[in-house]
Design a protein around this motif. Structure first.
Motif, PDB file in Angstrom:
ATOM      1  N   GLN A  27      56.508 -40.818   9.971  1.00 47.34           N
ATOM      2  CA  GLN A  27      57.535 -40.139  10.922  1.00 47.34           C
ATOM      3  C   GLN A  27      59.082 -40.237  10.301  1.00 47.34           C
ATOM      4  OE1 GLN A  27      59.988 -42.326  15.021  1.00 47.34           O
ATOM      5  NE2 GLN A  27      58.813 -43.849  13.897  1.00 47.34           N
ATOM      6  N   VAL A  28      59.729 -38.980  10.884  1.00 46.47           N
ATOM      7  CA  VAL A  28      60.925 -38.035  10.627  1.00 46.47           C
ATOM      8  C   VAL A  28      61.653 -37.388  10.801  1.00 46.47           C
ATOM      9  CG1 VAL A  28      61.256 -36.614   9.087  1.00 46.47           C
ATOM     10  CG2 VAL A  28      59.194 -36.843   8.348  1.00 46.47           C
ATOM     11  N   LYS A  29      62.629 -38.049  11.184  1.00 50.49           N
ATOM     12  CA  LYS A  29      64.013 -37.423  11.739  1.00 50.49           C
ATOM     13  C   LYS A  29      65.449 -36.817  10.632  1.00 50.49           C
ATOM     14  CE  LYS A  29      63.604 -40.385  16.296  1.00 50.49           C
ATOM     15  NZ  LYS A  29      63.888 -40.738  17.176  1.00 50.49           N
ATOM     16  N   ASN A  30      65.476 -36.606  11.656  1.00 47.26           N
ATOM     17  CA  ASN A  30      66.700 -35.488  10.712  1.00 47.26           C
ATOM     18  C   ASN A  30      67.855 -34.867  11.807  1.00 47.26           C
ATOM     19  OD1 ASN A  30      67.822 -34.129   7.818  1.00 47.26           O
ATOM     20  ND2 ASN A  30      67.568 -32.211  10.086  1.00 47.26           N
ATOM     21  N   ILE A  31      69.329 -34.863  11.111  1.00 43.77           N
ATOM     22  CA  ILE A  31      70.175 -34.503  11.911  1.00 43.77           C
ATOM     23  C   ILE A  31      70.784 -33.278  10.712  1.00 43.77           C
ATOM     24  CG2 ILE A  31      71.019 -35.734  14.145  1.00 43.77           C
ATOM     25  CD1 ILE A  31      72.575 -37.423  11.813  1.00 43.77           C
ATOM     26  N   ASP A  32      71.632 -32.013  11.740  1.00 45.20           N
ATOM     27  CA  ASP A  32      72.109 -31.624  11.117  1.00 45.20           C
ATOM     28  C   ASP A  32      73.953 -31.795  11.248  1.00 45.20           C
ATOM     29  OD1 ASP A  32      70.112 -30.288   9.451  1.00 45.20           O
ATOM     30  OD2 ASP A  32      69.833 -28.850  10.704  1.00 45.20           O
ATOM     31  N   PHE A  33      74.424 -32.185  10.969  1.00 42.64           N
ATOM     32  CA  PHE A  33      75.689 -32.019  12.472  1.00 42.64           C
ATOM     33  C   PHE A  33      77.332 -31.319  10.992  1.00 42.64           C
ATOM     34  CE2 PHE A  33      75.510 -35.543   8.877  1.00 42.64           C
ATOM     35  CZ  PHE A  33      76.460 -36.301   7.835  1.00 42.64           C
ATOM     36  N   GLN A  34      78.026 -30.640  12.529  1.00 48.28           N
ATOM     37  CA  GLN A  34      78.327 -29.507  11.471  1.00 48.28           C
ATOM     38  C   GLN A  34      80.287 -30.140  12.484  1.00 48.28           C
ATOM     39  OE1 GLN A  34      77.750 -26.113  13.027  1.00 48.28           O
ATOM     40  NE2 GLN A  34      78.766 -24.777  10.895  1.00 48.28           N
ATOM     41  N   ASN A  35      80.936 -29.474  11.833  1.00 48.57           N
ATOM     42  CA  ASN A  35      82.512 -29.714  12.425  1.00 48.57           C
ATOM     43  C   ASN A  35      82.646 -31.032  13.805  1.00 48.57           C
ATOM     44  OD1 ASN A  35      82.867 -27.022  11.761  1.00 48.57           O
ATOM     45  ND2 ASN A  35      82.072 -26.135  13.239  1.00 48.57           N
ATOM     46  N   GLN A  36      82.145 -32.122  12.628  1.00 45.64           N
ATOM     47  CA  GLN A  36      82.641 -33.608  12.804  1.00 45.64           C
ATOM     48  C   GLN A  36      83.064 -34.283  11.649  1.00 45.64           C
ATOM     49  OE1 GLN A  36      79.180 -35.036  14.249  1.00 45.64           O
ATOM     50  NE2 GLN A  36      78.358 -33.532  15.306  1.00 45.64           N
ATOM     51  N   THR A  37      83.960 -34.131  11.880  1.00 43.05           N
ATOM     52  CA  THR A  37      85.165 -34.261  10.578  1.00 43.05           C
ATOM     53  C   THR A  37      85.155 -35.878  10.404  1.00 43.05           C
ATOM     54  OG1 THR A  37      86.347 -32.687   9.872  1.00 43.05           O
ATOM     55  CG2 THR A  37      87.522 -34.446   9.070  1.00 43.05           C
ATOM     56  N   SER A  38      85.288 -37.089   9.382  1.00 38.00           N
ATOM     57  CA  SER A  38      85.540 -38.510   9.315  1.00 38.00           C
ATOM     58  C   SER A  38      86.782 -37.985   8.069  1.00 38.00           C
ATOM     59  CB  SER A  38      84.175 -39.110   9.187  1.00 38.00           C
ATOM     60  OG  SER A  38      83.777 -38.984  10.449  1.00 38.00           O
ATOM     61  N   THR A  39      87.043 -39.290   8.530  1.00 35.60           N
ATOM     62  CA  THR A  39      88.665 -39.156   7.429  1.00 35.60           C
ATOM     63  C   THR A  39      88.604 -40.955   6.553  1.00 35.60           C
ATOM     64  OG1 THR A  39      90.244 -39.479   8.538  1.00 35.60           O
ATOM     65  CG2 THR A  39      89.871 -37.412   7.660  1.00 35.60           C
ATOM     66  N   THR A  40      88.880 -40.458   5.228  1.00 32.42           N
ATOM     67  CA  THR A  40      89.521 -42.079   5.278  1.00 32.42           C
ATOM     68  C   THR A  40      90.230 -41.905   4.079  1.00 32.42           C
ATOM     69  OG1 THR A  40      88.858 -44.324   4.209  1.00 32.42           O
ATOM     70  CG2 THR A  40      87.487 -42.124   3.196  1.00 32.42           C
ATOM     71  N   THR A  41      91.242 -42.762   4.457  1.00 33.69           N
ATOM     72  CA  THR A  41      92.366 -43.414   2.732  1.00 33.69           C
ATOM     73  C   THR A  41      92.294 -44.505   1.872  1.00 33.69           C
ATOM     74  OG1 THR A  41      94.068 -43.838   4.772  1.00 33.69           O
ATOM     75  CG2 THR A  41      94.168 -41.717   4.341  1.00 33.69           C
ATOM     76  N   SER A  42      91.419 -45.198   2.408  1.00 31.50           N
ATOM     77  CA  SER A  42      90.872 -46.412   1.404  1.00 31.50           C
ATOM     78  C   SER A  42      89.885 -46.321   1.657  1.00 31.50           C
ATOM     79  CB  SER A  42      90.744 -47.377   2.854  1.00 31.50           C
ATOM     80  OG  SER A  42      89.636 -48.468   2.375  1.00 31.50           O
ATOM     81  N   GLN A  43      89.689 -46.763   0.055  1.00 36.32           N
ATOM     82  CA  GLN A  43      88.877 -47.177  -0.528  1.00 36.32           C
ATOM     83  C   GLN A  43      87.251 -48.083   0.039  1.00 36.32           C
ATOM     84  OE1 GLN A  43      90.339 -49.296  -4.662  1.00 36.32           O
ATOM     85  NE2 GLN A  43      90.517 -47.320  -5.364  1.00 36.32           N
ATOM     86  N   ALA A  44      87.668 -48.951   1.029  1.00 39.04           N
ATOM     87  CA  ALA A  44      86.719 -49.212   1.808  1.00 39.04           C
ATOM     88  C   ALA A  44      85.999 -48.140   2.635  1.00 39.04           C
ATOM     89  CB  ALA A  44      86.765 -50.304   3.129  1.00 39.04           C
TER      90      ALA A  44
END
Length: 177
Positions: A35-52
């Motif tokens: 079984q194979v599943k794939n996603i291409d995700f575009q223009n979905q910005t996630s951000t972090t300013t933490s080291q976690a």
């Protein structure tokens, strides 16, 4: 078809269809991708300013296992962008709510480094990472995998920065055992 070629015999098996003997059990060959599943995700910005590590939005892949005790090969290729102060970044993985790859705070994780990035601003880069997960699940179990990402030092790290119209990829393969 069995043919005699001089002193040796050669057999050739040709089929159009292989049907499972018991309905619903599937045809499973150990070591093969089932079984194979794939996603291409575009223009979905996630951000972090933490080291976690934080969850990357839009990266959930849910599968219903086809075989007992399958292994799952995870492969991610992610576009990142940082705005100053970051000396390194990485991606990790989560199975359901359990972190399976990625250490918060940086210690013990292998960060993809940029040297002294404190003098760099507005830099973009790619990170690819793979992992073989062995969760010991029964056939018919739902499992969800997700990408996480984190940064080392300070600054803001973006995954899929919309300004650059970037696309990232995530693939999960179930491998029969």
């Amino acid at each position: 078809i069995i043919q005699n070629y001089g002193a040796s015999w050669m057999s050739i098996l040709k089929v159009d269809t292989i049907n499972e003997k018991t309905s619903g059990s599937g045809v499973v060959i150990p070591g093969h991708v089932i079984q194979v599943k794939n996603i291409d995700f575009q223009n979905q910005t996630s951000t972090t300013t933490s080291q976690a590590y934080v969850d990357a939005s839009g990266t959930d892949i849910t599968l219903t296992t086809k075989s007992d005790n399958s292994k799952f090969y995870l492969l991610a290729h992610c576009q990142h962008y940082h705005s100053g102060g970051i000396n390194g970044a990485n991606i990790g993985f989560k199975r359901d709510s359990t972190k399976i790859l990625g250490v918060d705070g940086g210690a013990g994780d292998s960060w993809f480094g940029f040297g002294n990035a404190t003098n760099l601003t507005n830099a973009s880069f790619n990170i690819s990472r793979s992992y073989l997960d062995s969760p010991s699940l029964s056939a018919g179990t739902n499992v969800t995998y997700k990408i996480m990402f984190g940064r080392w030092n300070s600054g803001t790290l973006y995954l899929n920065y919309t300004t650059y119209n970037t696309t990232s990829h995530f693939t999960v393969m179930e491998i029969a055992q």
